[in-house]
Design an enzyme around this catalytic site. Structure first.
Site, PDB file in Angstrom:
ATOM      1  N   LYS A  49      44.075  71.447  47.843  1.00 58.17           N
ATOM      2  CA  LYS A  49      45.464  71.893  47.763  1.00 58.17           C
ATOM      3  C   LYS A  49      45.736  72.991  48.801  1.00 58.17           C
ATOM      4  O   LYS A  49      45.685  72.722  49.975  1.00 58.17           O
ATOM      5  CB  LYS A  49      45.769  72.319  46.333  1.00 58.17           C
ATOM      6  N   TYR A 109      45.659  70.746  34.225  1.00 59.86           N
ATOM      7  CA  TYR A 109      45.638  69.601  35.141  1.00 59.86           C
ATOM      8  C   TYR A 109      45.093  68.365  34.401  1.00 59.86           C
ATOM      9  O   TYR A 109      44.057  68.462  33.715  1.00 59.86           O
ATOM     10  CB  TYR A 109      44.750  69.948  36.341  1.00 59.86           C
ATOM     11  N   ASP A 115      40.703  78.243  36.809  1.00 58.14           N
ATOM     12  CA  ASP A 115      41.130  77.301  37.839  1.00 58.14           C
ATOM     13  C   ASP A 115      42.248  78.008  38.601  1.00 58.14           C
ATOM     14  O   ASP A 115      43.351  78.189  38.085  1.00 58.14           O
ATOM     15  CB  ASP A 115      41.619  76.004  37.176  1.00 58.14           C
ATOM     16  N   ARG A 142      22.240  67.373  51.848  1.00 59.71           N
ATOM     17  CA  ARG A 142      22.764  67.509  50.479  1.00 59.71           C
ATOM     18  C   ARG A 142      22.531  68.939  50.004  1.00 59.71           C
ATOM     19  O   ARG A 142      23.352  69.529  49.319  1.00 59.71           O
ATOM     20  CB  ARG A 142      22.109  66.486  49.532  1.00 59.71           C
TER      21      ARG A 142
HETATM   22  C1  LIG Z   1      44.191  68.794  41.979  1.00 62.06           C
HETATM   23  C2  LIG Z   1      43.759  69.738  40.952  1.00 62.06           C
HETATM   24  C3  LIG Z   1      42.471  69.656  40.403  1.00 62.06           C
HETATM   25  C4  LIG Z   1      41.479  68.585  40.780  1.00 62.06           C
HETATM   26  O1  LIG Z   1      41.074  68.692  42.090  1.00 62.06           O
HETATM   27  P1  LIG Z   1      40.657  67.430  43.023  1.00 62.06           P
HETATM   28  O2  LIG Z   1      40.355  68.063  44.311  1.00 62.06           O
HETATM   29  O3  LIG Z   1      41.831  66.509  43.027  1.00 62.06           O
HETATM   30  O4  LIG Z   1      39.482  66.811  42.351  1.00 62.06           O
HETATM   31  C5  LIG Z   1      42.123  70.605  39.463  1.00 62.06           C
HETATM   32  N1  LIG Z   1      42.979  71.566  39.069  1.00 62.06           N
HETATM   33  C6  LIG Z   1      44.220  71.663  39.579  1.00 62.06           C
HETATM   34  C7  LIG Z   1      45.123  72.756  39.107  1.00 62.06           C
HETATM   35  C8  LIG Z   1      44.655  70.758  40.520  1.00 62.06           C
HETATM   36  O5  LIG Z   1      45.893  70.841  41.013  1.00 62.06           O
END
Ligand SMILES: *Cc1c(COP(=O)(O)O)cnc(C)c1O
Length: 379
Positions: free
Chosen positions: A195, A98, A170, A46
């Site tokens: 992503k 998001y 982000d 962890r």
């Molecule tokens: C998918 C996404 C998230 C969240 O990420 P997860 O890996 O699904 O928890 C946050 N911000 C954006 C812009 C996203 O596309």
């Protein structure tokens, strides 16, 4: 080192025991100690795992940061950032955000006493209107999801520095290939690694990248103390994924501009949201702060008929209908019922997100096949 070379080599060393060029999957929970406290830097997975360490170093290098810290998902990474704050602290976040980020802020952290203001950051003065003594962080998402608005990162991080508060970006939609917020003055970069970084729709993971030693320490403390860590197998998959990030992103960008231009002149299409189109409100800013325009776009059909938008999504064959984005395969999403369903309809409409909006994650297939698919689906 230039980006492509970093994507392939950064963070990764031949395995010290065998020379294996690929970082092994250290599928272990614990590590044998010679004597209590006498170990090789690893005690419990962890806290540290060698596969994760390699990935964290690679991600830090790609964002031109000192520290990378990985979490079990993008939202777990966001969760760690929000745990830096205390009841009464205020955070200003992008309104066109998001859906899950909105949900964790409103439904998890607001009941614990954090206060959130959601504003349209394409106009920086909207931030100043809600700034107060209690503001502790500005949370940006750019390009925004799903309307691809562009937010001026430099202008906002400058404002944050003047006020002595954190700025976070982000950076999921752009990926480090197109945009490096730390270089523009941000304190924290967040990625849904799920992503573009992973890139193959086979892993859920998140990451934070920072430069500040103290901030890195706090976030690594939360990573270990709250425990939302990714497993070594997933770290391996992402290490493999990022080796092709630069060439995947090049193709995503090439394909997306062709799709956007095709949609823009289609007689049945009312509006296309893609920062690479000169008609887009954020075009000039995107040209300034990004190295390309990315693989994401959204569009609306003329007449704004709900059933017609649904029909197009059902008709698509090469574009799969699904949540998520950034994988090699093209995806189509209905934000109102899928990625953004956790935002109330009223709030969605205030930001300009219509129930008829269709979002595309343009993949790296041959673009002729993508256009042909859209042609048969839209008719
Ligand atoms: C998918 C996404 C998230 C969240 O990420 P997860 O890996 O699904 O928890 C946050 N911000 C954006 C812009 C996203 O596309």
């Amino acid at each position: 080192m230039k980006f492509g070379t970093k994507a392939i080599h950064a963070g990764v060393e031949p395995d010290p025991t065998t020379g294996a060029i690929m970082t092994p999957i250290y599928q272990t929970s614990t590590y044998v100690q010679e004597s209590p406290g006498k170990h090789k830097g690893y005690e419990y997975s962890r806290t540290h795992n060698p596969t994760r360490t390699a990935l964290q170093n690679a991600l830090a290098a790609l964002e031109n940061g000192k520290y990378g810290i990985c979490y079990a998902s993008g939202l777990a990474a966001t969760d760690a950032v929000l745990k830096l704050f205390r009841p009464g602290d205020e955070i200003i976040a992008t309104n066109d955000i998001y859906g899950g980020s909105y949900r964790i802020m409103k439904r998890i952290f607001e009941p614990f006493g954090l206060v959130f203001h959601f504003v349209d950051m394409s106009d920086v003065s909207n931030i100043e209107k809600v700034l107060s003594e209690k503001t502790k962080m500005v949370w940006m998402e750019t390009p925004t999801n799903p309307l691809l608005k562009i937010i001026d990162i430099e202008a906002i991080t400058k404002l944050c520095r003047e006020k002595g508060i954190y700025s976070a970006v982000d950076n999921t939609f752009a990926s480090p290939y197109l945009q490096n917020p730390l270089d523009m003055g941000a304190d924290i970069v967040m990625h849904s690694v799920t992503k573009y970084l992973g890139g193959h729709s086979d892993t859920v993971m998140g990451a934070l990248i920072v430069n500040d030693d103290e901030l890195a320490k706090q976030l690594a403390f939360i990573q270990n103390a709250s425990g939302a860590v990714p497993g070594p197998q997933d770290c391996f998959l992402v290490l493999r994924g990022i080796k092709t990030l630069h060439i995947r992103m090049q193709r995503h960008c090439e394909n997306a501009i062709i799709v956007a231009q095709w949609l823009e002149i289609h007689p049945k299409v009312a509006k296309v949201y893609y920062p690479g189109l000169p008609s887009h409100t954020g075009y000039d800013l995107a040209k300034k702060q990004m190295r390309g325009f990315g693989g994401m776009l959204s569009f609306e059909l003329k007449g704004d008929v709900y059933q017609e938008a649904i029909q197009v999504m059902e008709n698509l064959k090469v574009f799969s209908l699904g949540e998520s984005l950034g994988g090699v395969e093209s995806l189509c999403t209905h934000p109102a019922s899928m990625t953004h369903a956790s935002i109330p309809k009223e709030e969605r409409e205030k930001t300009g997100l219509k129930d008829t909006l269709i979002r595309l994650s343009v993949g790296i297939e041959d673009v002729e096949d993508l256009i042909a698919d859209l042609e048969q689906a839209i008719g």
